[in-house]
Design a protein around this motif. Sequence first.
Motif, PDB file in Angstrom:
ATOM      1  N   ILE A 277       0.849  -1.205   0.000  1.00 35.67           N
ATOM      2  CA  ILE A 277       0.000   0.000   0.000  1.00 35.67           C
ATOM      3  C   ILE A 277       0.881   1.251   0.000  1.00 35.67           C
ATOM      4  O   ILE A 277       0.661   2.185  -0.756  1.00 35.67           O
ATOM      5  N   ARG A 278       1.944   1.197   0.866  1.00 34.92           N
ATOM      6  CA  ARG A 278       2.829   2.364   0.938  1.00 34.92           C
ATOM      7  C   ARG A 278       3.490   2.605  -0.416  1.00 34.92           C
ATOM      8  O   ARG A 278       3.582   3.745  -0.873  1.00 34.92           O
ATOM      9  N   HIS A 279       3.875   1.511  -1.057  1.00 35.67           N
ATOM     10  CA  HIS A 279       4.517   1.639  -2.353  1.00 35.67           C
ATOM     11  C   HIS A 279       3.560   2.291  -3.359  1.00 35.67           C
ATOM     12  O   HIS A 279       3.933   3.204  -4.092  1.00 35.67           O
ATOM     13  N   LYS A 280       2.289   1.820  -3.323  1.00 33.50           N
ATOM     14  CA  LYS A 280       1.284   2.388  -4.240  1.00 33.50           C
ATOM     15  C   LYS A 280       1.121   3.883  -3.985  1.00 33.50           C
ATOM     16  O   LYS A 280       1.026   4.686  -4.909  1.00 33.50           O
ATOM     17  N   ILE A 281       1.059   4.236  -2.668  1.00 32.86           N
ATOM     18  CA  ILE A 281       0.888   5.654  -2.316  1.00 32.86           C
ATOM     19  C   ILE A 281       2.078   6.463  -2.823  1.00 32.86           C
ATOM     20  O   ILE A 281       1.923   7.541  -3.402  1.00 32.86           O
ATOM     21  N   GLU A 282       3.281   5.877  -2.651  1.00 34.73           N
ATOM     22  CA  GLU A 282       4.480   6.605  -3.089  1.00 34.73           C
ATOM     23  C   GLU A 282       4.456   6.819  -4.598  1.00 34.73           C
ATOM     24  O   GLU A 282       4.769   7.903  -5.081  1.00 34.73           O
ATOM     25  N   VAL A 283       4.030   5.758  -5.313  1.00 33.34           N
ATOM     26  CA  VAL A 283       3.963   5.890  -6.772  1.00 33.34           C
ATOM     27  C   VAL A 283       2.950   6.967  -7.149  1.00 33.34           C
ATOM     28  O   VAL A 283       3.218   7.840  -7.988  1.00 33.34           O
ATOM     29  N   ALA A 284       1.758   6.924  -6.469  1.00 28.88           N
ATOM     30  CA  ALA A 284       0.711   7.906  -6.778  1.00 28.88           C
ATOM     31  C   ALA A 284       1.198   9.320  -6.466  1.00 28.88           C
ATOM     32  O   ALA A 284       0.976  10.255  -7.239  1.00 28.88           O
ATOM     33  N   GLU A 285       1.900   9.439  -5.308  1.00 26.15           N
ATOM     34  CA  GLU A 285       2.412  10.764  -4.932  1.00 26.15           C
ATOM     35  C   GLU A 285       3.419  11.264  -5.962  1.00 26.15           C
ATOM     36  O   GLU A 285       3.403  12.428  -6.338  1.00 26.15           O
ATOM     37  N   GLU A 286       4.262  10.340  -6.402  1.00 25.04           N
ATOM     38  CA  GLU A 286       5.289  10.711  -7.373  1.00 25.04           C
ATOM     39  C   GLU A 286       4.626  11.167  -8.674  1.00 25.04           C
ATOM     40  O   GLU A 286       5.008  12.178  -9.253  1.00 25.04           O
TER      41      GLU A 286
END
Length: 637
Positions: A277-286
């Motif tokens: 989930i954190r990875h997904k959030i980081e990708v979305a944030e990026e």
Amino acid sequence: MGELTRSFDWASTPVGDFDKWPQSLRTIVSIILSSKFPMFLWWGDDLIQFYNDAYRPSLGNSGKHPAALGQKGVDCWPEIWPVVYPLIQKVFAGEAVWSEDQLIPIYRNGRLEDVYWTFSYSPVRNDEGKINGVLVVCNESTEKVLSHAKLAESERNLRNVIYQSPVAMCILRGPSFIIEIANEKVLELWGVTAEVIGKPLFEGVPTATGQGFEELLENVLLTGETFTASGLQFQLLRKGKMEKIYINLLYQAWRESDSSISGIFVIAIDITEEAKIRHKIEVAEERARLAIEASGMGTFDKDFLTGILITSPRFDEIFGYNTPKSGADYFGLIYPEDTHIREDAYKILEKTGKLYYECRIIRTDKSLRWIRVEGVVYKDAEGKPLRLTGIVMDITDSKYLSKQKDDFIGVASHELKTPVTTIKAYIQILEEMLKIKGEAQELSIIKKVDNQVDKLTTLINNMLDATKMVSGRLEYTYSNFIFDDLIKETVTDLQITTRKKITMELSANNCTVRADKEKVEQAITNLLNNANKFSPHAENIVVRTFIKDHQLYCDIQDFGIGISDENKEKIFQQFYRINNNNKNTFPGIGLGLYISSEIIKREGGKMWVTSKEGEGSTFSFSLPCLPADETDEEKSV
Ligand code: ADP
């Protein structure tokens, strides 16, 4: 005990007077009394008792001492006699007895206590060489036994904790890391069954090899230093396929009582889901960050609690800075005439939680730029504002284009106005001539032309007015007039042009308004025309006036197509027209409401709309009502 033994009245016991004791008894009693080891003696057929100081604690504080001295064994120990007496008999038969950590509950300290003993029973012979007594050399091992029991219990508890733990735990023993205990969670994490218990770790879970765990474990075993890691990534074969797993891990040395390290206690928390989930959030944030950067927007985040303002490099750049500054440094650049725009926007922000404004700034290099600021407030559960987050855009270029467009419309409509006025004049001459000639058919055609020219004139006037409004060049001529009278005049004029019934519910009670009468009439006409245009299947239009808190209110209600919520604000912007399926059915260029609302604003009032799609709209505006003592004054500006 020596003192007590000497002064005891032995004559009253079967042992008899001290002076007559056989030598063997004297010797053994003297050995007992002088020994530092707990010792006890049963003597003669009645098993009369002797004991030393070291034995006394075993009799407790308020228990058998001193009554036990000189007492018969059977009287002293009724509670254990069934256990002890057979042993005594064995000794009398010539056999010594040895027992370790034996539970023999005794009555002491006011209750029956569980006491553990390690003892030997040995025969004592009399002067004739016959067995006549039993020497008990004993040691109470209650504490040792209980501490062993406690240890066993705490190990049991630990195992229970491990088995019931909601996180993965195991104990690995020895240099080959034998899996001694492993709970369900650990087996689940490794993707194996309980069969691995008892096997070396890397044999039971072969896919864990070669990923660095061997070195880590060996190091803990060697140094005793605890190892912890968060978000550790590794691969495991689970349910037949290799999976990437993220864990938080702890390796702790397992120490024995002599503090040697015998194994490793492991705790692992599977955070694979959280990591994904954190990875997904980081990708979305990026992605969001890249999109924002690509669009040329600057971002800001203001923390209301700490007052800290965080800005992106693009934000700083828009204001002409190359490093972050304080809030005052940015907003101090706002063009003096525009500071009120920001202040007004913040007042709206307090009510709506949304920030929006456009204004000019003078950057430190003295260049003038237009910016647009948009933001939203984030609140906590109690509704207290926490943060304001938003974007800033440099809109100088689009403002420049928009000015070019306004200039063009201004020039074009101005240029159009003269020929259209001339055409109108010729049409009127033509109309007069045809009337004289009695040419009815031609007259009706020329009337239609005249109507179209009127529409064209309105359009041109609207465009001119709009450009003048934008540049602040529209002139206003003031007079006092009774508002309801103006409504009656306007409605009467318009009623001729429509089949719909325009109903008037006027209760503004002779309220006098001071404003540019012609422009207010233009606004009302606009609203009435729209009400007529956008309600093709309705029969009625209602005009209402009333007074509230010294303000005049006017509602123009139709029963037409209505307006969706998202469009309610936008329709007051220049050239905004709702893009719906009916767009071809309703002509217009989207200036009427802009001009009307600007006129009302300029006259000190407000304009808004309430509407429901498919049911109709009510356009309302307010205007200040003149106090009674000022109504006669006629002023022109
Ligand atoms: P125009 O009428 O020339 O298009 P306006 O500024 O008067 O321009 O109106 C803007 C838009 O607002 C219209 O195109 C229409 O979509 C919408 N609108 C205005 N008045 C009404 C009304 N009474 N009912 C429904 N929609 C309306």
